[in-house]
Design a protein around this motif. Sequence first.
Motif, PDB file in Angstrom:
ATOM      1  N   SER A 363     -30.396 -38.626  -9.715  1.00 48.67           N
ATOM      2  CA  SER A 363     -29.314 -39.359  -9.051  1.00 48.67           C
ATOM      3  C   SER A 363     -28.495 -38.397  -8.192  1.00 48.67           C
ATOM      4  N   THR A 364     -27.477 -38.983  -7.528  1.00 46.69           N
ATOM      5  CA  THR A 364     -26.573 -38.220  -6.654  1.00 46.69           C
ATOM      6  C   THR A 364     -27.387 -37.433  -5.623  1.00 46.69           C
ATOM      7  N   GLY A 365     -28.144 -38.182  -4.819  1.00 51.58           N
ATOM      8  CA  GLY A 365     -29.018 -37.571  -3.825  1.00 51.58           C
ATOM      9  C   GLY A 365     -28.292 -37.125  -2.578  1.00 51.58           C
ATOM     10  N   GLU A 366     -29.007 -36.379  -1.756  1.00 57.66           N
ATOM     11  CA  GLU A 366     -28.443 -35.842  -0.522  1.00 57.66           C
ATOM     12  C   GLU A 366     -28.028 -36.954   0.428  1.00 57.66           C
ATOM     13  N   GLU A 367     -28.853 -38.018   0.517  1.00 58.47           N
ATOM     14  CA  GLU A 367     -28.523 -39.111   1.437  1.00 58.47           C
ATOM     15  C   GLU A 367     -27.229 -39.813   1.040  1.00 58.47           C
ATOM     16  N   LEU A 368     -27.050 -40.050  -0.263  1.00 59.17           N
ATOM     17  CA  LEU A 368     -25.817 -40.691  -0.725  1.00 59.17           C
ATOM     18  C   LEU A 368     -24.605 -39.818  -0.409  1.00 59.17           C
ATOM     19  N   LEU A 369     -24.725 -38.527  -0.650  1.00 63.88           N
ATOM     20  CA  LEU A 369     -23.603 -37.627  -0.390  1.00 63.88           C
ATOM     21  C   LEU A 369     -23.273 -37.565   1.095  1.00 63.88           C
ATOM     22  N   GLN A 370     -24.276 -37.643   1.947  1.00 65.45           N
ATOM     23  CA  GLN A 370     -24.028 -37.574   3.387  1.00 65.45           C
ATOM     24  C   GLN A 370     -23.335 -38.828   3.903  1.00 65.45           C
ATOM     25  N   LYS A 371     -23.805 -40.014   3.457  1.00 63.92           N
ATOM     26  CA  LYS A 371     -23.216 -41.236   4.015  1.00 63.92           C
ATOM     27  C   LYS A 371     -21.871 -41.608   3.377  1.00 63.92           C
ATOM     28  N   THR A 372     -21.598 -41.095   2.185  1.00 65.66           N
ATOM     29  CA  THR A 372     -20.304 -41.394   1.554  1.00 65.66           C
ATOM     30  C   THR A 372     -19.302 -40.259   1.731  1.00 65.66           C
ATOM     31  N   ASN A 373     -19.794 -39.024   1.815  1.00 63.92           N
ATOM     32  CA  ASN A 373     -18.956 -37.839   2.023  1.00 63.92           C
ATOM     33  C   ASN A 373     -17.713 -37.845   1.133  1.00 63.92           C
ATOM     34  N   PRO A 374     -17.893 -37.871  -0.191  1.00 61.97           N
ATOM     35  CA  PRO A 374     -16.736 -37.925  -1.088  1.00 61.97           C
ATOM     36  C   PRO A 374     -15.954 -36.608  -1.076  1.00 61.97           C
ATOM     37  N   LYS A 375     -14.642 -36.738  -1.252  1.00 59.46           N
ATOM     38  CA  LYS A 375     -13.797 -35.552  -1.350  1.00 59.46           C
ATOM     39  C   LYS A 375     -13.834 -34.983  -2.775  1.00 59.46           C
ATOM     40  N   ILE A 376     -13.981 -35.894  -3.751  1.00 60.58           N
ATOM     41  CA  ILE A 376     -13.941 -35.510  -5.159  1.00 60.58           C
ATOM     42  C   ILE A 376     -15.164 -36.083  -5.864  1.00 60.58           C
ATOM     43  N   VAL A 377     -15.796 -35.285  -6.721  1.00 60.04           N
ATOM     44  CA  VAL A 377     -16.944 -35.731  -7.509  1.00 60.04           C
ATOM     45  C   VAL A 377     -16.617 -35.523  -8.986  1.00 60.04           C
ATOM     46  N   ILE A 378     -16.819 -36.587  -9.783  1.00 58.60           N
ATOM     47  CA  ILE A 378     -16.566 -36.532 -11.220  1.00 58.60           C
ATOM     48  C   ILE A 378     -17.899 -36.514 -11.956  1.00 58.60           C
ATOM     49  N   LEU A 379     -18.083 -35.557 -12.853  1.00 61.16           N
ATOM     50  CA  LEU A 379     -19.287 -35.459 -13.680  1.00 61.16           C
ATOM     51  C   LEU A 379     -18.910 -35.762 -15.125  1.00 61.16           C
ATOM     52  N   SER A 380     -19.419 -36.885 -15.645  1.00 56.58           N
ATOM     53  CA  SER A 380     -19.142 -37.269 -17.033  1.00 56.58           C
ATOM     54  C   SER A 380     -20.282 -36.777 -17.915  1.00 56.58           C
ATOM     55  N   VAL A 381     -20.075 -35.627 -18.545  1.00 54.06           N
ATOM     56  CA  VAL A 381     -21.129 -34.983 -19.335  1.00 54.06           C
ATOM     57  C   VAL A 381     -20.557 -34.464 -20.646  1.00 54.06           C
ATOM     58  N   GLY A 382     -21.437 -34.292 -21.624  1.00 52.30           N
ATOM     59  CA  GLY A 382     -21.036 -33.745 -22.906  1.00 52.30           C
ATOM     60  C   GLY A 382     -21.242 -32.243 -22.950  1.00 52.30           C
ATOM     61  N   ARG A 383     -20.396 -31.566 -23.673  1.00 50.11           N
ATOM     62  CA  ARG A 383     -20.484 -30.114 -23.784  1.00 50.11           C
ATOM     63  C   ARG A 383     -21.778 -29.721 -24.498  1.00 50.11           C
ATOM     64  N   LYS A 384     -22.533 -28.811 -23.897  1.00 49.91           N
ATOM     65  CA  LYS A 384     -23.800 -28.312 -24.447  1.00 49.91           C
ATOM     66  C   LYS A 384     -24.746 -29.466 -24.778  1.00 49.91           C
ATOM     67  N   ASN A 385     -24.821 -30.455 -23.875  1.00 57.58           N
ATOM     68  CA  ASN A 385     -25.690 -31.598 -24.131  1.00 57.58           C
ATOM     69  C   ASN A 385     -27.157 -31.186 -24.082  1.00 57.58           C
ATOM     70  N   ARG A 386     -27.999 -31.925 -24.769  1.00 56.91           N
ATOM     71  CA  ARG A 386     -29.406 -31.556 -24.929  1.00 56.91           C
ATOM     72  C   ARG A 386     -30.237 -31.800 -23.678  1.00 56.91           C
ATOM     73  N   TYR A 387     -29.646 -32.469 -22.660  1.00 55.78           N
ATOM     74  CA  TYR A 387     -30.395 -32.762 -21.434  1.00 55.78           C
ATOM     75  C   TYR A 387     -30.217 -31.684 -20.367  1.00 55.78           C
ATOM     76  N   GLY A 388     -29.292 -30.782 -20.571  1.00 53.80           N
ATOM     77  CA  GLY A 388     -29.023 -29.759 -19.559  1.00 53.80           C
ATOM     78  C   GLY A 388     -28.247 -30.280 -18.365  1.00 53.80           C
ATOM     79  N   HIS A 389     -27.555 -31.412 -18.524  1.00 55.51           N
ATOM     80  CA  HIS A 389     -26.721 -31.955 -17.449  1.00 55.51           C
ATOM     81  C   HIS A 389     -25.412 -31.166 -17.353  1.00 55.51           C
ATOM     82  N   PRO A 390     -24.896 -30.995 -16.135  1.00 53.03           N
ATOM     83  CA  PRO A 390     -25.448 -31.423 -14.849  1.00 53.03           C
ATOM     84  C   PRO A 390     -26.552 -30.476 -14.368  1.00 53.03           C
TER      85      PRO A 390
END
Length: 425
Positions: A363-390
Amino acid sequence: AIQPTVIYDIGFQLTVGLTLFLVLSRRLMGSVRRPWNWLLISAWAQFGTLLFLQGIEQTTISIWSPLLNLLIGSWIEWVILPGSFILAILPFLPIRSTFQIAHQYAIQWMDQALRLAEDLPLAMVAVPAFSPIVLTIVVVGTGIAWFIAERRWWGHALPLILLLTAWGYTEWRVPEQITFLDVGQGDSIVLEKAGETFVVDTGGVYQQTTHPLLRPFDPGSHIVAPFLFTRGEAEINGLIVTHADHDHVGGLLGLLRQVRVKTIYLGAYDNTDEKRNALIRSIEATGTRVEFVQKGQTIRPWLQVLAPTERKEEENDRSIILLAQIAKQRVLLTGDAGLAIEDELTIGPIDILKAGHHGSNTSTGEELLQKTNPKIVILSVGRKNRYGHPHPDVLERIGTNRIVFRTDEDGSVTCSSAGCEPMIK
């Protein structure tokens, strides 16, 4: 003095003990011109204790608590505790079995009384978190009112007036805002606008063990509900479930047990899977209304649905995507939708983007970032999560020219017209 909760417990029990003392001290009560006045003053003492420490321990109150403290407290002091003592000193006597049954009934009657009390009107009232100045005025004013109440009956009206005024002032000055709650590896977002409150997802907990936990963690009842209570909300207008993954719905039932929800919104094309059907059945069992939404609908004039458009094989791609206009900010919430769904979106520039799928590379691809050009990005992730996100690729795509908040590092993040403020600084 080191643990605030210890002070809370001791202080509250002292107020209950004082009330019982006044009830049982008949000679003292007989010498007072208006004995009932002391009971009312003790009731205000109990409420004062709750209010003063609400930021630490207590986010809800009940108008029935002073009366219940009298009744239940007396039952414990004069029936249950003496019964426990008698059972302890009569371990081998024949009367023990009969007495034990009676003692169990006494405990069951108390539990049943408390369950019935939960159905009383105003059994639970959410108290908004007062500012230190407002809270000080309420507590000091209540203390002054106690002295007046000893001589004039209308002194009891002063604390009530102070509470209602503080409550109204706090509600009046609440700004429009959106809060990205720290629920670990999951999503939960609270939208507040025009006197209404909506929640998007309720978080969840990944659990490997099959054994039931002694005190299981539930983000719905342990994080989302307490946050709503501090906002003075025991009932919300809507709960939007983007999709049925556990990290988005794991806290749903826990939240519904504590907070009334007028309507729950689900994706229109995501109601045929067994997992989703099980979710619908659990919601309907609570009596909450369910509504299905799709692209083109508006839940509110300021809350538009951009997806789903059709049924997709991949569950994440059936996520509800929302565009919220709140606090003079355009906010895009994409759930766990993948790159292909993002590329189909017709949307202009935005101010805030909640990164899709917790910062996964899907998710959060280059095309989406280019056409929306957000000033702020929020990442909802857990500390030391098993998926390696973000994912490092996602962080690279976001770049260094945007402001990034991560719930694993910044805690919950609240955004208003003045910008975004993390809980942890």
